[in-house]
Structures are given as structure tokens and as C-alpha cells.
Enzyme design. Structure first.
Site, PDB file in Angstrom:
ATOM      1  N   HIS A  68       1.203  -1.454   0.296  1.00  0.00           N
ATOM      2  CA  HIS A  68       0.288  -0.235   0.116  1.00  0.00           C
ATOM      3  C   HIS A  68       1.081   1.886  -0.221  1.00  0.00           C
ATOM      4  O   HIS A  68       0.800   2.386  -0.449  1.00  0.00           O
ATOM      5  CB  HIS A  68      -1.131  -0.197   1.271  1.00  0.00           C
ATOM      6  CG  HIS A  68      -2.223   1.163   1.931  1.00  0.00           C
ATOM      7  ND1 HIS A  68      -1.502   2.144   2.088  1.00  0.00           N
ATOM      8  CD2 HIS A  68      -2.438   1.963   1.202  1.00  0.00           C
ATOM      9  CE1 HIS A  68      -2.261   2.622   2.272  1.00  0.00           C
ATOM     10  NE2 HIS A  68      -2.961   3.087   1.617  1.00  0.00           N
ATOM     11  N   GLU A  71       1.876   1.548  -3.499  1.00  0.00           N
ATOM     12  CA  GLU A  71       1.629   2.683  -3.994  1.00  0.00           C
ATOM     13  C   GLU A  71       1.021   3.902  -4.128  1.00  0.00           C
ATOM     14  O   GLU A  71       0.955   4.624  -5.389  1.00  0.00           O
ATOM     15  CB  GLU A  71      -0.131   1.675  -4.408  1.00  0.00           C
ATOM     16  CG  GLU A  71      -1.598   2.384  -4.361  1.00  0.00           C
ATOM     17  CD  GLU A  71      -2.284   2.896  -3.241  1.00  0.00           C
ATOM     18  OE1 GLU A  71      -2.988   4.001  -3.559  1.00  0.00           O
ATOM     19  OE2 GLU A  71      -3.141   2.116  -2.607  1.00  0.00           O
ATOM     20  N   HIS A  72       1.210   4.688  -2.914  1.00  0.00           N
ATOM     21  CA  HIS A  72       1.029   5.798  -2.372  1.00  0.00           C
ATOM     22  C   HIS A  72       2.376   6.724  -3.341  1.00  0.00           C
ATOM     23  O   HIS A  72       2.356   7.460  -3.524  1.00  0.00           O
ATOM     24  CB  HIS A  72       1.042   5.882  -1.425  1.00  0.00           C
ATOM     25  CG  HIS A  72      -0.332   5.916  -1.059  1.00  0.00           C
ATOM     26  ND1 HIS A  72      -0.762   7.207  -0.010  1.00  0.00           N
ATOM     27  CD2 HIS A  72      -0.937   5.646   0.107  1.00  0.00           C
ATOM     28  CE1 HIS A  72      -1.962   7.368   0.597  1.00  0.00           C
ATOM     29  NE2 HIS A  72      -2.045   6.164   0.347  1.00  0.00           N
ATOM     30  N   GLU A 143      -4.199   8.046   7.680  1.00  0.00           N
ATOM     31  CA  GLU A 143      -5.616   6.896   7.354  1.00  0.00           C
ATOM     32  C   GLU A 143      -5.466   5.499   7.791  1.00  0.00           C
ATOM     33  O   GLU A 143      -6.818   5.030   7.842  1.00  0.00           O
ATOM     34  CB  GLU A 143      -4.874   6.436   5.545  1.00  0.00           C
ATOM     35  CG  GLU A 143      -5.659   5.773   4.723  1.00  0.00           C
ATOM     36  CD  GLU A 143      -4.939   4.734   3.047  1.00  0.00           C
ATOM     37  OE1 GLU A 143      -3.605   5.643   3.127  1.00  0.00           O
ATOM     38  OE2 GLU A 143      -6.219   4.307   2.173  1.00  0.00           O
TER      39      GLU A 143
END
Lengths: 429, 423
Positions: A68, A71-72, A143
Site C-alpha cells: 500500500h 502504491e502511494h 489513513e
């Protein structure tokens, strides 16, 4: 480059699958007359790929949440971030990481080729520095905290933690504030080089375009290098068939208890077959769908409300049926699900409901072909789980009563995990 | 698009679209939003779509819908500023896509008509079991708003900002009003709604089902048909000072919501420049809030501005650590000031305009989105997405500066972890 046209005589639809010389699988689904185009460039790399075997066959563990995080960070390239490039074209762009994949997408109504170029470029241009990694830790930290406060997210992950001893599907996709602190620019490059090889990736396009023109464009613009066929070698180890805990609970600020019930099919890290998926979808609908006797009984006994839902939660290396919702008595919900499964096993099978459930799922599938996004999402699932999309519809048509009865065997008390998020007792701490 | 007058206060709208394999029909009933009727009206679509005289049992109705290849009938209630809308849907796969030559279209249309005009009632009352079931579901939905702190904070700020107006009510109405509904009061509401609502029937698909418009007009003939004037909304009166509310909850991340009001309510021209303004302020990744509050200061994962065109307000919301809440609030106000001063480039303005244009053009590819677009425009002839695009294209830098100047901070709502006030 090898192109095949995949057809369905049942649906009267077709798409092209191109095995590109770089190893990339390309799915093209032209939709003449539509205004929008949709594209997904993805890799079979998600939160479950938390360990790999290195060249010496040694297992290397990765920090939780790294797929993840990557991905950012991939949105940033040396010449600016992808968001600002898309801003010039007006496309909607986004990315997501799930358990078994990371996908970069855009949708647009014009400048399709400009957008495709941006997508092909930035996903192939990693750029990570210490400073950009540090900046992201603050954003992702927020997040993670947002998800910590989401009871429907917590109740599901608590269930997965209760079900599995070691299977990485139990790990939160974003990781924890502590685990992402271990991520560095170097670990990101290592993961990128391992999991973003074109042979581990797929490109899915749907919309109003000409296939030949798109393929020419991809051939001209896709950056290919000589590391493409390097194997990702991710490992998901098998684990016991029994569940770790039958009951898991925690407290959060909610109005009434939330529950999530899962049934463990197997400890083996196995990807479900398309027939298994189609069969379980029909079975779940018969068991607890809006026309089922169980649903009626749960609703009339005030045991569930509109939050009740179920799914066959599947991905690369895992498959389990899940029910979730809100209830003052989650244990009774579980008991009634088990009792209904027993009833179906012992002569309660209703052919009319079986046929109606099959049709409903078929109809829902057909409707998804009406949007470029729906098509791309279906083709992406088929790319990650490695099946032919149209086989799903054929499988739906071929499922028999005996298939359903066989799949019912998972619904036992021993295989069940009940996760509950209880309200915080007021007046306490 | 041209509305087709069908009967007094009843219009039809057919949008032909050959690309889809489904037909989507909605019957929209518009009424003035009033405190005393919002809850009882809002429960109607749920009771009516759960059963009917022909299918008094919801399981039997759902079984039939499954047999029709997942055809769906349903209902919801919503607010369009000071107007309440009760929406009834039917969508189904066109017969040519059904295997074995089965047909579903006629029956799916029939189910929609009987849902509206042939409810399961007895002696001037809906059946107690149906009413109590749907009341419970609505009450639990209201109680459950608190579960998602982001939506909860937004629902709380709207209730606070509009506490002196019907718009401050939830779209379901209050728990107290829902609890008071009876089979009789719901039946009275049913008759009143069919007598007095302005009606719009919308169809999106390959063809208009035979006599659909006429049949709905015929169904309404049994009612008196006094059409009440639904009217564009009234803007909020300026408050003497900013209303600040702090709620402490057991959470790990705080929430900050800021409500700004204008006097602009609903004209398409105003909507166009307020839409572009909101997007530039806190829409896409090129927006001021994303670029500064998230990317530059790393304060938030999300920080977004959402406009409501009918009441003319905008909400900015973010999830933030308590110790950063003040910093985030100051930066949000600072970015609004930057826009007021014209401190943005033509390029940034073009980013917002092309992003909005692009997503409007994509609306045509979704029947549900097109239906929603038109249904949310009940006052006279609705503008099409293409016509709205031409208004968006005309928005200038001066319009944005003007728009930024129209917003006044009205209310700040904060949820913070226990013992941390975010000051």
C-alpha cells in the site's frame, strides 16, 4: 505478441487477450458509442504478499503495509506526480491496494491516449527518496487512524485475525504506524523490482477505442527492460485447517453491536476455482439472500437490519464466506445461519429458490457490462485469479444441486469465527 | 431534454439510450419539505417497495424479482434543499439479453405500478407488521449514523447549521417522529402524497415501455391532484458569529468540519461557478486543500470541500490529529483567502474545469447517474449535462474570486478524542 479473441456464445460478447512479448497480459474490451474509457494497470501484488523467497531460497519477510505504501509513492516520479499530469487532461485517476493486487486506474471521456501514456509511464517509473518516504508516513499514518475508528473495518479484520494463525490475509492492508516506520526508499525499490515485473502485471482497457490503434500505441509507449521475467516468488505458507479462535470482540463507539462471521474453508493458501466461486455465490444467496427463509426469520426476529450483507470473500490464496451486520444478539445470528445450513443439507433444498438465485446473480453480472468500470473490474478479477471471465457465466449456468450440497459442508460451528464490536459501556472508561 | 406533460402536475421524461442492456425507470414525487411530514413521507417508499397487495410478503416479492433475473424495484427519500423527494425505481435487463427467450420487462413495469398504486393495506391502514418493520430499520439506520464518524460529523453540522429550518431534519426525519408513525398515519400520508406531489416519471433505455406514462396518470386519477408549489430553496440567514461545537468521543482520530454559507441557491449559472470554485478549493488532487493541507503539511489523509447547490453551502471536512486541528482550520481559511485574492493560476482553473467537464461527459454512460442528474432538478425544464458543460466552460477567474468572496464561515464542528480538545 500473441492475440486471442475470447468469445461467449451465451452472452454474445467478446474481448481480446494479448500476451505481450514483455510478459504483460493486456485485456481489451471495446465499447462502441460509450463516452467514457476506463483503464487499469495493475500488478498481482497486495498485502498478502508479505514474504518472498530470495535467490538462495531463503524466506524474507516484508514490513506490513508495504504494498500500500508503494502504491502511494508510485504516484510521484522524478518529473512530478501523476496527479498533476492527469490534472492537465481532466481524467479522474486513482489507485488502490487490496489483499491480492495493486491497481492504478483512470477514467476519462477525452484525451484517452494522453491518459494512457501517463498511466504507462508513471507505473513504470519508480522514484523514491528518503524525504518523500518520510512525508508519506504522516499521510498514511492518518489513513491508518481513520480505519482504526471504522467499526465495520475493525470487525472484519478482527474476524480474519481470529480465523488465521499465519495467513497474511489477516494483516491490515495499510499496516500499522509502527510497521510503516520500517519502510525505506530501499525496501520500496526492492519490492518494486520484484513485484512490478510486467510478467506479474496486467493492463485492462474498456471504452470506445480501436483495438489495433491501442495495441500500436502500447507497443510504442510501454517501457520494457530485461528484468521482465524475474519471478516474484511470493510465499504464502499453509496453516492449520482449524480456526484460531471462535470468538473475538472489542469495544468501539457504536450504536449497537456489529458482527462479522466467517467460515474457514481450508488452511491451505489456495485460490478458488471459478466453479467454486459461482457455486458459493448461489449458495449464499439461497442461504441468506432477501428471498430466503433465513433472511425473513432474522428480520422478523429483529436480529438484523439493512446493514446485513454477505459475500464470498475471495482472492489469490484465500476464500471464505462472510456474513456481517448489526445485531443485539450476534450469537443467535450465527446459530440461525448454522441451523439453516443444516436444514438445506437435510432435505430443505428449495429448487425454486435455487433457480431464482442463479438468475439474480446472472442478471447482476450482465448489468456490469453496461459500464466500462464494471467491465474493467470483472476483467481485473479474472486476471488476478487467472480464469476466463466468461467461464464464470458458464459456471453459473452449470452449477447443480449436488455442487451446492457439497459446498454446504463448510458451515459448521467449528469452522466459524464470530467477531463482535460492542458499544462502549457509557459511564465507564 | 423536453418534459412531456401528462396530467396536472405530472411530467414524463424519456432519454433514449441504445448502449445499455437495461432499462431504468424512476417515478419521483416532489413535496415541500416540512418538519411535520418529513418522517412519515420518508417512510412511504420503504414500506411501499417492501410489499404490495399482490405480494404481501416481502420474501415472495424478492423471490419474484430474483426470478426476473435480478430486476429491482425500490424506493428512497431524499432532500433537494427545501423540497422532499420520494423516489421509486424499477430497473431490469432488456428482454433480448434474457436466456431461453424469457421475458421480464412487462412484469417489472407492472411491479412498479402496483408498488405505487396497489399497496398492501386494510381498512385505511398499512399493516402493522410492515410499518413496524420498516420503522425499526429506519430507527436503527438513524442510530447507526454515529458508527462512521466522518458521516456522523457531517450530519451533525447540517443539523446545527439549519436547526431553525426543516432542512436541518435528517432525510428520514427524526427518531421521535419515526417512532410516532402508525399504519393509519402512514396511509393518510400515502393519500396526501398521491394527491399533492408534483410527479416526474423518468425512463432511460432503448424504448419507452408501452403506455407507461398514461398508466401512471391513470393511477393518479383517483386522487384529488392539488399540486403544491414546490419552490427553490431559501438561503440561510447570516449568523452574528461563528457557531463552534466540540464533541468528545472515544476515537483515535479527530474530525473537523467547517460549514460555509452563501445566498446562492440553485440557479444553474451560479451552480456552475460554485462547482468550479469548490473543485479548485477542495476537489481533485490539484485543489488547494489537497495540495496544501494534505501534501504540503501532511496533516490529513483527506481534506475535501463539498458543495450543496440547493442550499448554497459548502462543507470542508478532514480527519486530523487533535493537536493539528487548529493548524488545519487556519490553513483551510488561509486557502479560501488565497482564492479570494485571486492567488491561483489559469492552469489550476483549467484543471478544475476540465476535470468537471470530463466527469460530466461520463454521466451519459450510467443510467443511474443520468436518472439522478435529472431527478435532482425538479423545478421546470431540467438542464442536460451537456448544457451544464457549456456553463462550466464559461467560468472565469473573476467568477472564482467572486464565489470565494460569497462564502461566510457559519459553523465549525469538531469531534476530538476524549480529553483532547484540539485547541
Amino acid at each position: 505478441m500473441q492475440k486471442s479473441v475470447i468469445k461467449s456464445s451465451l452472452l454474445n460478447k467478446k474481448f481480446s487477450l494479448i500476451k505481450h512479448s514483455s510478459g504483460l497480459n493486456i485485456f481489451l474490451y471495446p465499447m462502441p458509442g460509450f463516452s467514457s474509457n476506463y483503464a487499469i494497470f495493475g500488478t498481482k501484488y497486495g498485502s498478502v504478499d508479505n514474504a518472498y523467497l530470495d535467490d538462495n531460497g531463503q524466506k524474507v519477510d516484508l514490513p506490513e503495509g508495504i504494498a500500500h505504501f508503494l502504491e502511494h509513492k508510485l504516484f510521484e516520479s522524478e518529473d512530478g506526480d501523476a496527479f498533476s499530469k492527469y490534472a492537465k487532461t481532466g481524467a479522474y485517476s486513482n489507485a488502490y491496494t487490496s489483499f491480492d493486487r495493486t491497481c492504478y486506474l483512470f477514467s476519462c471521456s477525452n484525451r484517452f491516449y494522453d491518459n494512457l501514456k501517463i498511466l504507462l509511464d508513471f507505473v513504470r517509473s519508480p522514484y523514491f527518496t528518503e524525504a518523500t518516504v518520510n512525508k508519506e508516513q504522516g499521510i498514511i499514518g492518518q489513513e491508518i487512524k481513520m480505519y482504526d475508528d471504522m467499526p465495520n473495518w475493525r470487525v472484519m479484520f478482527n474476524m480474519l485475525e481470529g480465523m488465521f494463525y499465519t495467513h497474511p490475509v489477516r494483516i491490515d492492508i495499510a499496516g500499522t504506524v509502527q510497521s510503516i516506520a520500517k519502510i525505506t526508499d530501499k525496501t520500496l525499490y526492492d519490492c518494486y523490482n520484484r513485484f512490478y515485473n510486467l510478467s506479474n502485471m496486467f493492463l485492462v482497457l474498456a471504452g470506445d477505442f480501436d483495438e489495433g490503434q491501442v495495441l500500436d500505441f502500447i507497443n510504442k509507449n510501454l517501457a520494457v527492460d530485461d528484468t521482465q521475467n524475474k519471478k516474484a516468488n511470493a510465499v504464502i505458507e499453509n496453516e492449520p485447517d482449524n480456526v484460531k479462535q471462535n470468538l473475538v470482540s472489542c469495544n468501539l463507539d457504536v450504536a449497537k453491536p456489529l458482527f462479522c462471521i466467517g467460515f474457514k474453508e481450508s488452511g491451505r493458501a489456495k485460490t478458488p476455482t471459478i466453479k467454486q466461486i459461482a457455486g458459493m455465490e448461489i449458495l449464499l444467496k439461497m442461504l441468506a439472500g432477501s428471498a430466503s427463509p433465513l433472511y425473513k426469520s432474522l428480520l422478523e426476529k429483529d436480529l438484523i437490519n439493512e446493514e446485513f450483507s454477505f459475500e464470498y470473500f475471495t482472492g489469490r490464496g484465500f476464500a471464505l464466506p462472510i456474513f456481517d451486520g448489526e445485531s443485539d444478539n450476534p450469537k443467535e445470528v450465527l446459530n440461525l445461519i448454522l441451523a439453516e445450513a443444516d436444514r438445506l443439507k437435510s432435505g430443505g433444498f428449495d429448487n425454486k429458490l435455487f433457480e431464482a438465485s442463479r438468475r439474480e446473480i446472472y442478471g447482476r453480472g450482465i448489468r456490469r457490462f453496461d459500464s466500462a468500470e464494471g467491465v474493467c473490474s470483472m476483467l481485473t478479477d479474472s486476471a488476478v485469479l487467472e480464469y476466463n471471465l466468461f467461464d464464470y457465466f458458464d459456471a453459473l449456468a452449470s452449477i447443480t444441486k449436488q455442487d451446492i450440497l457439497n459446498q454446504l459442508s463448510v458451515f459448521t460451528a467449528e469452522k466459524a469465527v464470530l467477531s463482535v464490536v460492542n458499544p462502549i459501556e457509557k459511564g465507564g472508561n | 431534454m423536453k418534459l412531456v406533460p401528462i396530467a396536472k402536475g405530472v411530467n414524463g421524461l424519456f432519454i433514449q439510450n441504445n448502449r445499455f442492456s437495461t432499462t431504468h425507470i424512476s417515478v419521483n414525487l416532489y413535496l415541500p419539505l416540512k418538519r411535520e411530514t418529513v418522517a412519515v413521507n420518508a417512510l412511504l417508499p420503504f414500506v411501499l417497495s417492501s410489499c404490495s397487495a399482490e405480494y404481501p410478503d416481502f420474501s415472495a416479492l424478492n423471490l419474484r424479482l430474483n426470478e426476473l433475473y435480478g430486476a429491482d424495484v425500490g424506493g428512497i427519500a431524499d432532500k433537494i434543499g427545501d423540497t422532499q423527494v420520494l423516489r421509486f425505481f424499477s430497473y431490469f435487463i432488456d428482454d433480448e439479453y434474457i436466456p431461453n427467450g424469457d421475458k421480464v420487462a412487462d412484469e417489472a413495469v407492472e411491479l412498479l405500478i402496483s408498488m405505487l398504486f396497489k399497496p398492501s393495506v386494510k381498512n385505511g391502514s398499512f399493516l402493522k407488521a410492515d410499518v413496524e418493520r420498516e420503522k425499526r430499520l429506519t430507527l436503527e439506520k438513524i442510530a447507526g449514523i454515529v458508527n462512521d464518524k466522518r458521516s456522523y460529523a457531517i450530519s451533525r453540522i447540517i443539523a446545527e447549521m439549519y436547526k431553525d429550518e426543516p432542512f436541518g431534519e435528517l432525510k428520514t426525519g427524526s427518531a421521535k417522529d419515526v417512532a410516532a408513525i402508525t399504519g393509519e398515519s402512514l396511509f393518510n400520508a400515502f393519500e396526501r402524497v398521491l394527491s399533492s406531489a408534483e410527479v416526474r416519471i423518468q425512463v432511460i433505455g432503448k424504448k419507452l415501455p408501452d403506455r407507461l406514462f398514461d398508466r401512471i396518470a391513470e393511477g393518479l386519477k383517483g386522487y384529488e391532484r392539488i399540486t403544491p408549489a414546490i419552490a427553490p430553496s431559501v438561503p440561510k440567514k447570516p449568523a452574528a458569529e461563528v457557531n463552534r461545537i466540540l464533541e468528545e468521543m472515544d476515537v483515535s482520530q479527530g474530525k473537523l468540519v467547517m460549514g460555509f454559507c452563501t445566498d446562492c441557491v440553485g440557479s444553474e449559472r451560479e451552480t456552475a461557478f460554485l462547482t468550479v470554485f469548490a473543485d479548485l478549493f477542495g476537489g481533485g488532487p490539484y485543489s488547494k486543500l489537497f495540495a496544501n493541507v494534505r501534501e504540503k503539511l501532511s496533516l490529513c489523509y483527506y481534506c475535501a470541500a463539498r458543495p450543496n447547490r440547493n442550499k448554497g453551502y459548502i462543507l470542508v471536512d478532514c480527519g486530523v490529529e487533535s493537536e493539528n486541528a487548529e493548524k488545519a482550520e487556519n490553513e483551510i481559511l488561509n486557502q479560501l483567502n488565497e482564492l479570494k485574492k485571486g492567488n491561483f493560476t489559469d492552469e489550476e482553473l483549467n484543471f478544475a474545469i476540465s476535470s468537471i467537464k470530463d466527469s460530466l461527459a461520463c454521466l451519459n454512460d450510467s443510467e443511474a447517474s443520468l436518472d439522478g442528474w435529472y431527478a435532482m432538478r425538479p423545478f421546470g425544464e431540467p438542464i442536460s449535462p451537456e448544457e451544464f458543460i457549456s456553463l462550466i466552460e464559461k467560468v472565469t477567474k473573476e467568477d472564482i474570486i467572486k464565489a470565494a468572496g460569497l462564502y461566510r464561515l457559519d459553523t465549525v464542528y469538531k469531534i476530538m478524542p476524549q480529553g483532547k480538545k484540539g485547541e
